[in-house]
Design a protein around this motif. Structure first.
Motif, PDB file in Angstrom:
ATOM      1  N   PHE A  36       0.879  -1.161   0.000  1.00 29.96           N
ATOM      2  CA  PHE A  36       0.000   0.000   0.000  1.00 29.96           C
ATOM      3  C   PHE A  36       0.917   1.211   0.000  1.00 29.96           C
ATOM      4  O   PHE A  36       1.476   1.579   1.030  1.00 29.96           O
ATOM      5  N   LEU A  37       1.082   1.809  -1.163  1.00 24.47           N
ATOM      6  CA  LEU A  37       2.117   2.817  -1.374  1.00 24.47           C
ATOM      7  C   LEU A  37       1.506   4.183  -1.648  1.00 24.47           C
ATOM      8  O   LEU A  37       0.582   4.305  -2.456  1.00 24.47           O
ATOM      9  N   ALA A  38       2.017   5.202  -0.966  1.00 26.50           N
ATOM     10  CA  ALA A  38       1.623   6.585  -1.244  1.00 26.50           C
ATOM     11  C   ALA A  38       2.690   7.220  -2.121  1.00 26.50           C
ATOM     12  O   ALA A  38       3.881   7.168  -1.808  1.00 26.50           O
ATOM     13  N   LEU A  39       2.263   7.809  -3.216  1.00 28.74           N
ATOM     14  CA  LEU A  39       3.146   8.494  -4.158  1.00 28.74           C
ATOM     15  C   LEU A  39       2.983   9.987  -3.909  1.00 28.74           C
ATOM     16  O   LEU A  39       1.892  10.537  -4.081  1.00 28.74           O
ATOM     17  N   MET A  40       4.079  10.629  -3.489  1.00 28.93           N
ATOM     18  CA  MET A  40       3.987  12.021  -3.049  1.00 28.93           C
ATOM     19  C   MET A  40       5.010  12.893  -3.759  1.00 28.93           C
ATOM     20  O   MET A  40       5.971  12.403  -4.344  1.00 28.93           O
ATOM     21  N   GLY A  41       4.772  14.197  -3.673  1.00 24.91           N
ATOM     22  CA  GLY A  41       5.685  15.155  -4.270  1.00 24.91           C
ATOM     23  C   GLY A  41       4.964  16.451  -4.568  1.00 24.91           C
ATOM     24  O   GLY A  41       3.743  16.476  -4.736  1.00 24.91           O
ATOM     25  N   ALA A  42       5.723  17.537  -4.667  1.00 18.45           N
ATOM     26  CA  ALA A  42       5.136  18.841  -4.971  1.00 18.45           C
ATOM     27  C   ALA A  42       4.649  18.868  -6.416  1.00 18.45           C
ATOM     28  O   ALA A  42       4.938  17.968  -7.214  1.00 18.45           O
ATOM     29  N   SER A  43       3.904  19.901  -6.753  1.00 19.19           N
ATOM     30  CA  SER A  43       3.473  20.092  -8.138  1.00 19.19           C
ATOM     31  C   SER A  43       4.703  20.160  -9.039  1.00 19.19           C
ATOM     32  O   SER A  43       5.677  20.853  -8.734  1.00 19.19           O
ATOM     33  N   GLY A  44       4.672  19.392 -10.139  1.00 20.43           N
ATOM     34  CA  GLY A  44       5.821  19.357 -11.047  1.00 20.43           C
ATOM     35  C   GLY A  44       6.877  18.335 -10.683  1.00 20.43           C
ATOM     36  O   GLY A  44       7.919  18.236 -11.332  1.00 20.43           O
ATOM     37  N   SER A  45       6.604  17.521  -9.638  1.00 18.14           N
ATOM     38  CA  SER A  45       7.591  16.527  -9.199  1.00 18.14           C
ATOM     39  C   SER A  45       7.647  15.301 -10.111  1.00 18.14           C
ATOM     40  O   SER A  45       8.600  14.526 -10.071  1.00 18.14           O
ATOM     41  N   GLY A  46       6.581  15.093 -10.894  1.00 19.07           N
ATOM     42  CA  GLY A  46       6.524  13.919 -11.770  1.00 19.07           C
ATOM     43  C   GLY A  46       5.603  12.831 -11.266  1.00 19.07           C
ATOM     44  O   GLY A  46       5.431  11.808 -11.922  1.00 19.07           O
ATOM     45  N   LYS A  47       4.952  13.058 -10.100  1.00 16.94           N
ATOM     46  CA  LYS A  47       4.127  11.987  -9.529  1.00 16.94           C
ATOM     47  C   LYS A  47       2.911  11.668 -10.400  1.00 16.94           C
ATOM     48  O   LYS A  47       2.559  10.499 -10.570  1.00 16.94           O
ATOM     49  N   SER A  48       2.277  12.680 -10.965  1.00 18.06           N
ATOM     50  CA  SER A  48       1.104  12.441 -11.815  1.00 18.06           C
ATOM     51  C   SER A  48       1.506  11.752 -13.116  1.00 18.06           C
ATOM     52  O   SER A  48       0.799  10.860 -13.599  1.00 18.06           O
ATOM     53  N   THR A  49       2.647  12.148 -13.671  1.00 18.93           N
ATOM     54  CA  THR A  49       3.152  11.505 -14.892  1.00 18.93           C
ATOM     55  C   THR A  49       3.462  10.042 -14.627  1.00 18.93           C
ATOM     56  O   THR A  49       3.099   9.163 -15.419  1.00 18.93           O
ATOM     57  N   LEU A  50       4.115   9.771 -13.494  1.00 20.38           N
ATOM     58  CA  LEU A  50       4.431   8.386 -13.147  1.00 20.38           C
ATOM     59  C   LEU A  50       3.148   7.591 -12.928  1.00 20.38           C
ATOM     60  O   LEU A  50       3.030   6.444 -13.392  1.00 20.38           O
ATOM     61  N   MET A  51       2.165   8.190 -12.249  1.00 21.87           N
ATOM     62  CA  MET A  51       0.886   7.516 -12.023  1.00 21.87           C
ATOM     63  C   MET A  51       0.198   7.196 -13.354  1.00 21.87           C
ATOM     64  O   MET A  51      -0.355   6.107 -13.529  1.00 21.87           O
ATOM     65  N   ASN A  52       0.243   8.130 -14.296  1.00 22.61           N
ATOM     66  CA  ASN A  52      -0.368   7.899 -15.606  1.00 22.61           C
ATOM     67  C   ASN A  52       0.299   6.739 -16.335  1.00 22.61           C
ATOM     68  O   ASN A  52      -0.368   5.962 -17.024  1.00 22.61           O
ATOM     69  N   MET A  53       1.611   6.610 -16.182  1.00 26.61           N
ATOM     70  CA  MET A  53       2.311   5.485 -16.824  1.00 26.61           C
ATOM     71  C   MET A  53       1.991   4.181 -16.116  1.00 26.61           C
ATOM     72  O   MET A  53       1.795   3.151 -16.767  1.00 26.61           O
ATOM     73  N   LEU A  54       1.900   4.211 -14.779  1.00 31.68           N
ATOM     74  CA  LEU A  54       1.508   3.005 -14.039  1.00 31.68           C
ATOM     75  C   LEU A  54       0.109   2.553 -14.450  1.00 31.68           C
ATOM     76  O   LEU A  54      -0.179   1.360 -14.507  1.00 31.68           O
ATOM     77  N   GLY A  55      -0.765   3.537 -14.742  1.00 37.32           N
ATOM     78  CA  GLY A  55      -2.133   3.231 -15.139  1.00 37.32           C
ATOM     79  C   GLY A  55      -2.299   2.955 -16.619  1.00 37.32           C
ATOM     80  O   GLY A  55      -3.436   2.835 -17.098  1.00 37.32           O
ATOM     81  N   CYS A  56      -1.186   2.863 -17.353  1.00 37.91           N
ATOM     82  CA  CYS A  56      -1.224   2.607 -18.802  1.00 37.91           C
ATOM     83  C   CYS A  56      -2.037   3.669 -19.542  1.00 37.91           C
ATOM     84  O   CYS A  56      -2.637   3.397 -20.590  1.00 37.91           O
ATOM     85  N   LEU A  57      -2.071   4.874 -19.001  1.00 37.08           N
ATOM     86  CA  LEU A  57      -2.736   6.000 -19.657  1.00 37.08           C
ATOM     87  C   LEU A  57      -1.746   6.789 -20.509  1.00 37.08           C
ATOM     88  O   LEU A  57      -2.143   7.603 -21.335  1.00 37.08           O
ATOM     89  N   ASP A  58      -0.454   6.543 -20.281  1.00 35.72           N
ATOM     90  CA  ASP A  58       0.606   7.218 -21.023  1.00 35.72           C
ATOM     91  C   ASP A  58       1.778   6.246 -21.174  1.00 35.72           C
ATOM     92  O   ASP A  58       2.005   5.400 -20.302  1.00 35.72           O
ATOM     93  N   ARG A  59       2.493   6.364 -22.279  1.00 30.87           N
ATOM     94  CA  ARG A  59       3.642   5.486 -22.520  1.00 30.87           C
ATOM     95  C   ARG A  59       4.946   6.166 -22.102  1.00 30.87           C
ATOM     96  O   ARG A  59       5.090   7.374 -22.271  1.00 30.87           O
ATOM     97  N   PRO A  60       5.909   5.393 -21.582  1.00 32.15           N
ATOM     98  CA  PRO A  60       7.216   5.984 -21.290  1.00 32.15           C
ATOM     99  C   PRO A  60       7.964   6.325 -22.576  1.00 32.15           C
ATOM    100  O   PRO A  60       7.755   5.676 -23.610  1.00 32.15           O
ATOM    101  N   THR A  61       8.813   7.330 -22.508  1.00 31.29           N
ATOM    102  CA  THR A  61       9.675   7.659 -23.649  1.00 31.29           C
ATOM    103  C   THR A  61      10.723   6.570 -23.826  1.00 31.29           C
ATOM    104  O   THR A  61      11.028   6.154 -24.946  1.00 31.29           O
ATOM    105  N   ARG A  62      11.245   6.103 -22.712  1.00 29.58           N
ATOM    106  CA  ARG A  62      12.124   4.921 -22.733  1.00 29.58           C
ATOM    107  C   ARG A  62      12.096   4.257 -21.366  1.00 29.58           C
ATOM    108  O   ARG A  62      11.664   4.834 -20.383  1.00 29.58           O
ATOM    109  N   GLY A  63      12.568   3.011 -21.339  1.00 33.65           N
ATOM    110  CA  GLY A  63      12.516   2.220 -20.116  1.00 33.65           C
ATOM    111  C   GLY A  63      11.482   1.116 -20.242  1.00 33.65           C
ATOM    112  O   GLY A  63      10.746   1.026 -21.234  1.00 33.65           O
TER     113      GLY A  63
END
Length: 259
Positions: A36-63
């Motif tokens: 049970f993980l909390a993903l935290m960070g200020a606005s612009g930290s990348g947390k929403s982008t990472l969440m979108n990739m975890l949710g398969c809503l966005d593709r990574p550029t690489r990795g």
């Protein structure tokens, strides 16, 4: 047992104008069953982008991103949609319930869009079971405007459970709720986690993150802290404390001399 989520050197770069924006910078991470993980960070930290990739809503550029052992990094749009429907459940800050649809019908929705159709009777039984899990089976025939904010969020959680996801993703699920209702909703998440569901939650609230088992903090697209939560809050205990405080306040008010 392999991790539910395994990401390796994940990057996300947005080409917006002359200067590319590097939102996520080489993040590697494993999330195991029943975490049970909390993903935290200020606005612009990348947390929403990472969440979108975890949710398969966005593709990574690489990795690479392995979800339940499947490399989803380079899947086509239709394949990603199938993965989202089969393996992921989503809970949002704004509930996203259909206004003219009952709680039960809202919960049934993910099955209507799935590859395999479920018989109507079985689908209804499954939806009622999900509502029962979140303590709302007695509100199955209510419209969203007949429910409190906390009840609407519980319906949204029940909907996210409909397809028995491997991973539940919650984006600021308490953002629209008062403090007491937030604790109640975190109690629902804690019970689901105890039953074996893996949960990743984006939150900016430290007290909410304290109900999780693990906190991951991003800054400028990089993980700067990844740690277990010591002495984590337990919703049942916190609600009992709140009730005691409310009772004490009422007794104090009753015993106060009239002005």
């Amino acid at each position: 047992m392999p991790p539910v989520v395994k990401i390796e050197e994940l990057h996300k770069i947005y080409d917006s104008g002359e200067i590319p924006v590097h939102a996520v910078r080489g993040v590697s991470l494993e999330i195991h069953h029943k975490e049970f993980l909390a993903l935290m960070g200020a606005s612009g930290s990348g947390k929403s982008t990472l969440m979108n990739m975890l949710g398969c809503l966005d593709r990574p550029t690489r990795g690479r991103y392995l979800l339940d052992g499947v490399d989803v990094s380079r899947l086509e749009k239709d394949e990603l949609a199938d993965i989202r429907n089969q393996k992921l459940g989503f809970v949002f800050q704004g509930f996203n319930l259909l206004a003219r649809t009952t709680a039960l019908e809202n919960v049934e929705l993910p099955r209507l869009y799935g590859q395999t159709r479920m018989p109507a009777k079985k689908m209804r039984e499954r939806a009622m079971h999900c509502l029962d899990i979140v303590g709302l089976s007695n509100r199955a025939d209510h419209m969203p405007n007949q429910l409190s904010g906390g009840q609407q969020q519980r319906v949204a959680i029940a909907r996210a459970l409909m397809n028995e996801p491997q991973l539940l993703l919650a984006d600021e699920p308490t953002g629209n709720l008062d403090s007491k209702t937030s604790i109640e909703v975190m109690g629902v998440f804690q019970k689901l986690n105890e039953q074996g569901i893996t949960i990743v939650m984006v939150t900016h609230e430290l007290d909410v993150a304290h109900y999780c088992k693990r906190n991951l903090i991003l800054r400028d697209g990089v993980i700067v802290r990844d740690e277990a939560v010591p002495n984590r809050s337990i919703a049942e205990v916190e609600l009992a404390k709140l009730k005691e405080a409310e009772t004490a306040a009422k007794l104090l008010a009753v015993g106060s001399p009239a002005h």
